[in-house]
Design a protein around this motif. Structure first.
Motif, PDB file in Angstrom:
ATOM      1  N   GLU A   1       0.838  -1.199   0.000  1.00 45.34           N
ATOM      2  CA  GLU A   1       0.000   0.000   0.000  1.00 45.34           C
ATOM      3  C   GLU A   1       0.875   1.252   0.000  1.00 45.34           C
ATOM      4  OE1 GLU A   1      -3.128   2.267   2.991  1.00 45.34           O
ATOM      5  OE2 GLU A   1      -2.771   0.117   3.222  1.00 45.34           O
ATOM      6  N   VAL A   2       1.855   1.255   0.881  1.00 45.25           N
ATOM      7  CA  VAL A   2       2.831   2.339   0.923  1.00 45.25           C
ATOM      8  C   VAL A   2       4.200   1.695   1.128  1.00 45.25           C
ATOM      9  CG1 VAL A   2       3.646   4.368   2.150  1.00 45.25           C
ATOM     10  CG2 VAL A   2       1.193   4.013   1.861  1.00 45.25           C
ATOM     11  N   PHE A   3       5.138   2.055   0.291  1.00 46.95           N
ATOM     12  CA  PHE A   3       6.473   1.468   0.387  1.00 46.95           C
ATOM     13  C   PHE A   3       7.488   2.605   0.385  1.00 46.95           C
ATOM     14  CE2 PHE A   3      10.113  -1.152  -0.949  1.00 46.95           C
ATOM     15  CZ  PHE A   3       9.915  -2.245  -0.132  1.00 46.95           C
ATOM     16  N   ASP A   4       7.475   3.377   1.503  1.00 42.01           N
ATOM     17  CA  ASP A   4       8.369   4.525   1.585  1.00 42.01           C
ATOM     18  C   ASP A   4       9.442   4.259   2.644  1.00 42.01           C
ATOM     19  OD1 ASP A   4       7.306   5.384   4.235  1.00 42.01           O
ATOM     20  OD2 ASP A   4       5.493   5.739   3.060  1.00 42.01           O
ATOM     21  N   TRP A   5      10.462   5.103   2.631  1.00 44.10           N
ATOM     22  CA  TRP A   5      11.592   4.924   3.536  1.00 44.10           C
ATOM     23  C   TRP A   5      11.198   5.133   4.987  1.00 44.10           C
ATOM     24  CZ3 TRP A   5      15.450   2.283   1.986  1.00 44.10           C
ATOM     25  CH2 TRP A   5      15.865   2.314   0.659  1.00 44.10           C
ATOM     26  N   GLU A   6      10.241   6.018   5.255  1.00 46.74           N
ATOM     27  CA  GLU A   6       9.825   6.250   6.643  1.00 46.74           C
ATOM     28  C   GLU A   6       9.215   4.993   7.241  1.00 46.74           C
ATOM     29  OE1 GLU A   6       6.751   9.072   9.226  1.00 46.74           O
ATOM     30  OE2 GLU A   6       6.890   9.292   7.044  1.00 46.74           O
ATOM     31  N   THR A   7       8.338   4.334   6.479  1.00 44.56           N
ATOM     32  CA  THR A   7       7.709   3.115   6.976  1.00 44.56           C
ATOM     33  C   THR A   7       8.744   2.024   7.212  1.00 44.56           C
ATOM     34  OG1 THR A   7       5.707   3.670   5.755  1.00 44.56           O
ATOM     35  CG2 THR A   7       5.923   1.406   6.507  1.00 44.56           C
ATOM     36  N   ILE A   8       9.661   1.859   6.247  1.00 45.45           N
ATOM     37  CA  ILE A   8      10.696   0.841   6.400  1.00 45.45           C
ATOM     38  C   ILE A   8      11.578   1.144   7.617  1.00 45.45           C
ATOM     39  CG2 ILE A   8      12.741  -0.163   5.314  1.00 45.45           C
ATOM     40  CD1 ILE A   8      11.406   0.355   2.617  1.00 45.45           C
ATOM     41  N   ALA A   9      11.912   2.425   7.828  1.00 46.41           N
ATOM     42  CA  ALA A   9      12.759   2.797   8.958  1.00 46.41           C
ATOM     43  C   ALA A   9      12.072   2.503  10.282  1.00 46.41           C
ATOM     44  CB  ALA A   9      13.122   4.277   8.866  1.00 46.41           C
ATOM     45  N   ILE A  10      10.768   2.800  10.387  1.00 43.23           N
ATOM     46  CA  ILE A  10      10.038   2.561  11.643  1.00 43.23           C
ATOM     47  C   ILE A  10       9.984   1.078  11.958  1.00 43.23           C
ATOM     48  CG2 ILE A  10       7.764   2.698  12.724  1.00 43.23           C
ATOM     49  CD1 ILE A  10       7.388   5.380  11.322  1.00 43.23           C
ATOM     50  N   VAL A  11       9.647   0.263  10.951  1.00 51.40           N
ATOM     51  CA  VAL A  11       9.571  -1.182  11.176  1.00 51.40           C
ATOM     52  C   VAL A  11      10.950  -1.751  11.504  1.00 51.40           C
ATOM     53  CG1 VAL A  11       9.015  -3.405  10.109  1.00 51.40           C
ATOM     54  CG2 VAL A  11       7.531  -1.435   9.724  1.00 51.40           C
ATOM     55  N   GLY A  12      11.984  -1.289  10.780  1.00 53.29           N
ATOM     56  CA  GLY A  12      13.336  -1.780  11.046  1.00 53.29           C
ATOM     57  C   GLY A  12      13.835  -1.390  12.425  1.00 53.29           C
ATOM     58  N   PHE A  13      13.566  -0.136  12.826  1.00 50.11           N
ATOM     59  CA  PHE A  13      13.999   0.310  14.162  1.00 50.11           C
ATOM     60  C   PHE A  13      13.283  -0.478  15.249  1.00 50.11           C
ATOM     61  CE2 PHE A  13      13.398   3.210  17.822  1.00 50.11           C
ATOM     62  CZ  PHE A  13      14.733   3.302  18.214  1.00 50.11           C
ATOM     63  N   CYS A  14      11.991  -0.721  15.064  1.00 45.54           N
ATOM     64  CA  CYS A  14      11.235  -1.484  16.060  1.00 45.54           C
ATOM     65  C   CYS A  14      11.780  -2.909  16.168  1.00 45.54           C
ATOM     66  CB  CYS A  14       9.754  -1.512  15.685  1.00 45.54           C
ATOM     67  SG  CYS A  14       8.719  -2.346  16.891  1.00 45.54           S
ATOM     68  N   TYR A  15      12.125  -3.493  15.024  1.00 49.49           N
ATOM     69  CA  TYR A  15      12.664  -4.857  15.033  1.00 49.49           C
ATOM     70  C   TYR A  15      13.973  -4.916  15.822  1.00 49.49           C
ATOM     71  CZ  TYR A  15      15.009  -9.048  13.317  1.00 49.49           C
ATOM     72  OH  TYR A  15      15.692 -10.227  13.243  1.00 49.49           O
ATOM     73  N   PHE A  16      14.889  -3.992  15.528  1.00 52.16           N
ATOM     74  CA  PHE A  16      16.184  -4.017  16.210  1.00 52.16           C
ATOM     75  C   PHE A  16      16.054  -3.604  17.672  1.00 52.16           C
ATOM     76  CE2 PHE A  16      17.795  -3.796  11.806  1.00 52.16           C
ATOM     77  CZ  PHE A  16      18.670  -4.872  11.861  1.00 52.16           C
TER      78      PHE A  16
END
Length: 375
Positions: A13-28
């Motif tokens: 639906e949305v594939f932007d850098w902000e979304t990827i950064a939030i999910v990646g930061f939460c994972y780490f």
């Protein structure tokens, strides 16, 4: 918190850098906190007690009553478990318990969650979250960095954690765990203070905590593993405490930090912990001037921190002279630079002198007293 972002990525639906950064930061973040809590479970009662302290602190931070109730339930469970897990333990937490508690406290301290639960900015929420898990954070980073420096693998188990080092330098297991509890209480109290009273001074409170952990880490790293506990105690404690007040660079940094903290606290007390925007702006502009004046006075004046041969009234008098000299010189410098613009207060600067004097005297005799007591 991060489920909507995962769904947005999974469904394209949305594939932007902000979304990827939030999910990646939460994972780490979750990966780090879960493993930090698990690695911290190396001494009886340490993990259950520190998680208990963190849950109680979070219950004072969140505003939602349902979340507060869940936190208190988890705290009560940890409290009951602690009585059977403390030294000498009759029951062990194991990986299943520590990983579960790590996942819980990791999710509850995630910055996006804290920012929404306590109405903070993401940066302020990150500071609060790190303070709640500070002892776990410090232990993992300390072991990771010291093993890398020694050329060892951080993934291999060992007896070089913070609690083990405290036992090595002469503490009993119970006292080592109590010292970790004290550090957890101080950090959790700082987090609660930032949320309820000190949002304007969150940076300097967080900075003091970080500096304290850095100093403690350097001291523990110096302890080594070769000497006996009594020899380590005799060699390290007096020398470490004396080095804080005799070396020029650590002393100058300590004085600048004290003056910065005193200025913030003076303005907060002057305006009743509710700083107007113009006073906040003026104080931030005056802070570098006060730090510069403090550095100049420290360099030009004699070292009264290590003047052990002089009488106590004379030393206290020198501290008073220096404190009020810094206040007067700061007022003069600020007046020349900004004509003492709106938002500044001469009364706050006089209050700053009193606070700075009290902190300097108290810290000097506290450091010397701890050095003599533990040495």
């Amino acid at each position: 918190i991060f489920t909507p972002y995962v769904v947005r990525i999974a469904t394209f639906e949305v594939f932007d850098w902000e979304t990827i950064a939030i999910v990646g930061f939460c994972y780490f973040w979750l990966l780090f906190v879960v493993n930090a809590v698990n690695l911290f479970d190396n001494m009886d009662g340490a993990t259950s007690g520190c998680v208990l302290i963190g849950m109680i602190a979070l219950s004072f931070i969140v505003t939602d009553q349902a979340q507060r109730g869940i936190l208190l339930v988890i705290a009560v469970c940890c409290f009951g478990f602690f009585f059977h897990n403390r030294y000498p333990s009759r029951i062990f937490m194991g990986d299943s318990g520590s990983l579960f508690l790590g996942a819980l406290i990791g999710m509850l301290t995630f910055p996006l969650h804290v920012s929404r639960a306590a109405n903070l900015t993401v940066f302020g929420a990150a500071q609060v979250g790190i303070l709640v898990i500070a002892v776990f954070f410090f232990d993992t980073c300390f072991v990771f960095l010291t093993r890398l420096r020694r050329g060892q693998s951080p993934a291999v188990g060992g007896r070089d954690h913070v609690a083990h080092r405290l036992v090595r330098i002469g503490f009993t297991e119970s006292n080592a765990v109590r010292l970790m509890f004290l550090a957890a209480v101080v950090c959790a109290s700082a987090a609660v203070f930032i949320v309820n009273l000190g949002k304007n001074v969150s940076g300097i409170v967080f900075g003091f905590i970080v500096i304290g952990f850095v100093i403690g880490g350097i001291f523990l790293d110096r302890s080594g593993f070769s000497a006996s506990p009594n020899a380590l105690r005799r060699r390290l404690f007096p020398g470490f405490m004396q080095s804080l007040i005799t070396n020029r660079i650590p002393r100058a940094v300590l004085e600048i930090l004290l003056s910065s903290f005193s200025l913030y606290l003076a303005f907060l007390l002057r305006f009743g912990f509710d700083l107007p925007p113009d006073s906040m702006k003026a104080m931030n502009e005056a802070l570098p001037i006060v730090a510069m004046v403090t550095a100049v006075v420290v360099v030009l004046s004699r070292n009264v921190w290590s003047a052990a041969d002089r009488s106590k009234p004379l030393i206290v008098g020198w501290f008073a002279v220096r404190a009020f000299a810094i206040a007067v010189m700061s007022i003069a410098t600020v007046t020349m630079v900004s004509r003492f613009e709106a938002g500044l207060s001469r009364g706050a600067f006089m209050l700053f002198a009193v606070i700075y004097f009290s902190c300097s005297v108290g810290l000097r005799y506290g450091i010397l007293g701890v050095g003599r007591l533990l040495g």
